[in-house]
Design a protein around this motif. Structure first.
Motif, PDB file in Angstrom:
ATOM      1  N   HIS A  91      41.782  30.977 -55.503  1.00 26.83           N
ATOM      2  CA  HIS A  91      40.378  30.871 -55.881  1.00 26.83           C
ATOM      3  C   HIS A  91      39.955  29.405 -55.973  1.00 26.83           C
ATOM      4  CE1 HIS A  91      40.554  35.150 -56.831  1.00 26.83           C
ATOM      5  NE2 HIS A  91      41.575  34.903 -57.633  1.00 26.83           N
ATOM      6  N   HIS A  92      38.742  29.135 -55.555  1.00 27.91           N
ATOM      7  CA  HIS A  92      38.225  27.769 -55.692  1.00 27.91           C
ATOM      8  C   HIS A  92      37.688  27.509 -57.095  1.00 27.91           C
ATOM      9  CE1 HIS A  92      34.542  30.055 -54.849  1.00 27.91           C
ATOM     10  NE2 HIS A  92      33.881  29.079 -55.438  1.00 27.91           N
ATOM     11  N   GLY A  93      37.449  28.569 -57.858  1.00 29.74           N
ATOM     12  CA  GLY A  93      37.009  28.438 -59.240  1.00 29.74           C
ATOM     13  C   GLY A  93      37.733  29.442 -60.119  1.00 29.74           C
ATOM     14  N   PHE A  94      38.279  28.993 -61.239  1.00 28.69           N
ATOM     15  CA  PHE A  94      38.992  29.898 -62.128  1.00 28.69           C
ATOM     16  C   PHE A  94      38.968  29.331 -63.540  1.00 28.69           C
ATOM     17  CE2 PHE A  94      42.059  26.998 -60.318  1.00 28.69           C
ATOM     18  CZ  PHE A  94      42.855  26.608 -61.378  1.00 28.69           C
ATOM     19  N   MET A  95      39.433  30.133 -64.510  1.00 27.71           N
ATOM     20  CA  MET A  95      39.397  29.739 -65.912  1.00 27.71           C
ATOM     21  C   MET A  95      40.792  29.733 -66.513  1.00 27.71           C
ATOM     22  SD  MET A  95      36.128  31.928 -67.258  1.00 27.71           S
ATOM     23  CE  MET A  95      34.518  31.802 -66.455  1.00 27.71           C
ATOM     24  N   ILE A  96      41.025  28.793 -67.410  1.00 23.54           N
ATOM     25  CA  ILE A  96      42.218  28.784 -68.251  1.00 23.54           C
ATOM     26  C   ILE A  96      41.728  29.051 -69.668  1.00 23.54           C
ATOM     27  CG2 ILE A  96      44.232  27.495 -69.008  1.00 23.54           C
ATOM     28  CD1 ILE A  96      43.955  25.728 -66.578  1.00 23.54           C
ATOM     29  N   VAL A  97      42.045  30.236 -70.182  1.00 24.77           N
ATOM     30  CA  VAL A  97      41.452  30.695 -71.437  1.00 24.77           C
ATOM     31  C   VAL A  97      42.534  30.870 -72.496  1.00 24.77           C
ATOM     32  CG1 VAL A  97      39.971  32.424 -72.509  1.00 24.77           C
ATOM     33  CG2 VAL A  97      39.755  31.946 -70.059  1.00 24.77           C
ATOM     34  N   GLY A  98      42.295  30.330 -73.679  1.00 20.36           N
ATOM     35  CA  GLY A  98      43.256  30.519 -74.755  1.00 20.36           C
ATOM     36  C   GLY A  98      42.913  29.675 -75.966  1.00 20.36           C
ATOM     37  N   ASP A  99      43.535  30.012 -77.085  1.00 19.03           N
ATOM     38  CA  ASP A  99      43.291  29.306 -78.341  1.00 19.03           C
ATOM     39  C   ASP A  99      43.924  27.919 -78.316  1.00 19.03           C
ATOM     40  OD1 ASP A  99      41.893  31.444 -79.435  1.00 19.03           O
ATOM     41  OD2 ASP A  99      43.732  32.417 -80.141  1.00 19.03           O
ATOM     42  N   PRO A 100      43.471  27.027 -79.214  1.00 15.73           N
ATOM     43  CA  PRO A 100      44.116  25.716 -79.334  1.00 15.73           C
ATOM     44  C   PRO A 100      45.612  25.859 -79.606  1.00 15.73           C
ATOM     45  CG  PRO A 100      42.039  25.748 -80.549  1.00 15.73           C
ATOM     46  CD  PRO A 100      42.292  27.161 -80.107  1.00 15.73           C
ATOM     47  N   LEU A 101      46.393  24.878 -79.136  1.00 19.13           N
ATOM     48  CA  LEU A 101      47.850  24.848 -79.243  1.00 19.13           C
ATOM     49  C   LEU A 101      48.513  25.903 -78.366  1.00 19.13           C
ATOM     50  CD1 LEU A 101      48.387  24.231 -83.086  1.00 19.13           C
ATOM     51  CD2 LEU A 101      48.255  22.554 -81.238  1.00 19.13           C
ATOM     52  N   SER A 170      39.815  11.682 -48.700  1.00 23.82           N
ATOM     53  CA  SER A 170      41.221  11.759 -49.093  1.00 23.82           C
ATOM     54  C   SER A 170      41.736  13.175 -48.897  1.00 23.82           C
ATOM     55  CB  SER A 170      41.379  11.342 -50.560  1.00 23.82           C
ATOM     56  OG  SER A 170      42.682  11.616 -51.029  1.00 23.82           O
ATOM     57  N   GLU A 171      43.026  13.303 -48.589  1.00 26.66           N
ATOM     58  CA  GLU A 171      43.609  14.629 -48.464  1.00 26.66           C
ATOM     59  C   GLU A 171      44.106  15.169 -49.799  1.00 26.66           C
ATOM     60  OE1 GLU A 171      48.076  13.151 -47.036  1.00 26.66           O
ATOM     61  OE2 GLU A 171      46.805  14.317 -45.693  1.00 26.66           O
ATOM     62  N   ASP A 172      43.906  14.421 -50.877  1.00 25.47           N
ATOM     63  CA  ASP A 172      44.292  14.888 -52.203  1.00 25.47           C
ATOM     64  C   ASP A 172      43.452  16.082 -52.622  1.00 25.47           C
ATOM     65  OD1 ASP A 172      46.000  12.751 -52.258  1.00 25.47           O
ATOM     66  OD2 ASP A 172      44.773  11.536 -53.612  1.00 25.47           O
ATOM     67  N   ARG A 173      44.043  16.943 -53.434  1.00 23.64           N
ATOM     68  CA  ARG A 173      43.269  18.002 -54.077  1.00 23.64           C
ATOM     69  C   ARG A 173      42.323  17.371 -55.090  1.00 23.64           C
ATOM     70  NH1 ARG A 173      44.996  23.066 -52.967  1.00 23.64           N
ATOM     71  NH2 ARG A 173      47.130  23.369 -52.203  1.00 23.64           N
ATOM     72  N   GLN A 174      41.136  17.927 -55.207  1.00 27.79           N
ATOM     73  CA  GLN A 174      40.122  17.410 -56.131  1.00 27.79           C
ATOM     74  C   GLN A 174      39.786  18.499 -57.143  1.00 27.79           C
ATOM     75  OE1 GLN A 174      38.923  14.250 -55.701  1.00 27.79           O
ATOM     76  NE2 GLN A 174      39.833  13.835 -53.698  1.00 27.79           N
ATOM     77  N   TRP A 175      40.010  18.216 -58.420  1.00 24.06           N
ATOM     78  CA  TRP A 175      39.699  19.178 -59.472  1.00 24.06           C
ATOM     79  C   TRP A 175      38.584  18.649 -60.355  1.00 24.06           C
ATOM     80  CZ3 TRP A 175      45.257  20.301 -61.759  1.00 24.06           C
ATOM     81  CH2 TRP A 175      46.023  20.960 -60.786  1.00 24.06           C
ATOM     82  N   ILE A 176      37.628  19.512 -60.666  1.00 22.85           N
ATOM     83  CA  ILE A 176      36.661  19.246 -61.730  1.00 22.85           C
ATOM     84  C   ILE A 176      36.968  20.224 -62.858  1.00 22.85           C
ATOM     85  CG2 ILE A 176      34.248  19.446 -62.424  1.00 22.85           C
ATOM     86  CD1 ILE A 176      33.421  18.337 -59.778  1.00 22.85           C
ATOM     87  N   ILE A 177      37.218  19.687 -64.052  1.00 19.86           N
ATOM     88  CA  ILE A 177      37.643  20.506 -65.183  1.00 19.86           C
ATOM     89  C   ILE A 177      36.569  20.461 -66.263  1.00 19.86           C
ATOM     90  CG2 ILE A 177      39.407  20.838 -66.950  1.00 19.86           C
ATOM     91  CD1 ILE A 177      41.362  19.403 -65.038  1.00 19.86           C
ATOM     92  N   LEU A 218      37.648  25.898 -65.474  1.00 23.83           N
ATOM     93  CA  LEU A 218      36.991  25.987 -66.769  1.00 23.83           C
ATOM     94  C   LEU A 218      38.051  26.211 -67.832  1.00 23.83           C
ATOM     95  CD1 LEU A 218      34.877  27.067 -64.515  1.00 23.83           C
ATOM     96  CD2 LEU A 218      33.572  27.852 -66.475  1.00 23.83           C
ATOM     97  N   GLU A 219      38.179  25.258 -68.749  1.00 21.74           N
ATOM     98  CA  GLU A 219      39.141  25.362 -69.843  1.00 21.74           C
ATOM     99  C   GLU A 219      38.382  25.648 -71.126  1.00 21.74           C
ATOM    100  OE1 GLU A 219      42.312  22.659 -72.408  1.00 21.74           O
ATOM    101  OE2 GLU A 219      41.300  21.811 -70.649  1.00 21.74           O
ATOM    102  N   THR A 220      38.637  26.799 -71.717  1.00 22.06           N
ATOM    103  CA  THR A 220      37.858  27.208 -72.880  1.00 22.06           C
ATOM    104  C   THR A 220      38.715  28.048 -73.813  1.00 22.06           C
ATOM    105  OG1 THR A 220      35.821  28.327 -73.585  1.00 22.06           O
ATOM    106  CG2 THR A 220      36.994  29.268 -71.713  1.00 22.06           C
ATOM    107  N   ALA A 221      38.309  28.119 -75.064  1.00 24.60           N
ATOM    108  CA  ALA A 221      39.076  28.865 -76.059  1.00 24.60           C
ATOM    109  C   ALA A 221      38.856  30.366 -75.945  1.00 24.60           C
ATOM    110  CB  ALA A 221      38.723  28.386 -77.472  1.00 24.60           C
ATOM    111  N   ASP A 222      37.666  30.793 -75.563  1.00 18.81           N
ATOM    112  CA  ASP A 222      37.393  32.225 -75.500  1.00 18.81           C
ATOM    113  C   ASP A 222      36.230  32.492 -74.553  1.00 18.81           C
ATOM    114  OD1 ASP A 222      34.808  32.052 -76.960  1.00 18.81           O
ATOM    115  OD2 ASP A 222      36.092  31.532 -78.655  1.00 18.81           O
TER     116      ASP A 222
END
Length: 254
Positions: A91-101, A170-177, A218-222
């Motif tokens: 996927h070109h867009g995805f989420m990392i979801v979870g509580d702090p720590l 550049s041939e590097d991967r480019q991430w926007i977080i 997208l990095e978010t807690a919930d």
């Protein structure tokens, strides 16, 4: 279609279906739900043995970079990093979801240099990573705005970063977080980016097309009224945090 047909005829259909179900769903489940899903899968595919992906090179590079960052190679944590990697490939867009720590930030901060090491060693056909972290609550400074007096448009931090990555040679991967809570005020404008259009449409009328090397994370807690958090602090435990802290202390205090 001929390419798709050749894959389908070369592989067992049950294996392909099982792989698709596992790849799409496993990363989304909480700890209590995973065994239930495995039970359903074993009932539906009683004699299908799913071949494990060859991640030996990736796992070795992950372990090296986990050590460099004074983190701990907890199997659950490594498994989550692998899931982030697989999401990035699919996927070109995805989420990392979870509580702090729960290890969300550490997951991509380990994965990025890992892919860089694989690129430098010319392994797995991978590429180095450059990422930009943005606060989604920047509001007027996020996409851009018109000045009331002159009615001139000024690009926001996302418009600038998105544009720079889109035109990068550049041939590097480019991430926007996006590191922060998700709400309808700002995420609505990302619809054309997250769907198959892969375009950022600004109020100024400018349309910026994502490049094939770009990923939006997208990095978010919930996700209220959506899916639950899958980066669970109790799965990681407290001992890796203690061990990582101990690794940073001078020997005279140990």
């Amino acid at each position: 279609m001929r390419a798709v047909k050749s894959v389908l005829t070369a592989e067992n259909a049950s294996v392909l279906l099982l792989r698709a179900l596992m790849d799409v769903n496993v990363a989304k489940f909480l700890a209590p739900d995973a065994p239930l899903f495995q039970g359903v899968i074993s009932d539906l595919f009683p004699e299908v043995v799913l071949p494990k992906p060859d991640y030996d090179l990736l796992l070795k590079a992950l372990s090296d970079n986990i050590a460099k960052l004074y983190l701990q190679p907890v199997p659950w944590f490594i498994g989550k990093i692998t899931q982030v990697y697989e999401r990035m490939l699919m996927h070109h867009g995805f989420m990392i979801v979870g509580d702090p720590l729960g290890g969300k930030t550490s997951a991509y901060k380990v994965l990025a240099p890992t892919l860089g090491d694989l690129y430098n060693a010319k392994l797995m056909d991978e590429f180095a990573v450059k990422f930009c972290i943005i606060n989604p609550k920047a509001m007027g400074q996020l996409y851009g705005c018109f000045y009331p007096a002159s009615h001139e448009w000024s690009d926001g931090v996302l418009a600038t970063s998105f544009g720079d990555q889109a035109i990068s040679t550049s041939e590097d991967r480019q991430w926007i977080i996006f590191d922060g809570p998700i709400d309808a005020v700002w995420i609505e404008h990302m619809n054309t980016v997250l769907d198959d259009n892969k375009k950022l449409c600004l109020m100024s009328g400018e349309i910026i097309q994502m490049s094939p090397k770009m990923s939006l994370i997208l990095e978010t807690a919930d996700l209220e009224q959506a899916s639950p958090a899958t980066m669970e602090p109790h799965q990681l435990g407290w001992s890796p945090l203690r061990d990582s802290y101990m690794n940073t202390l001078p020997e005279t205090l140990l």
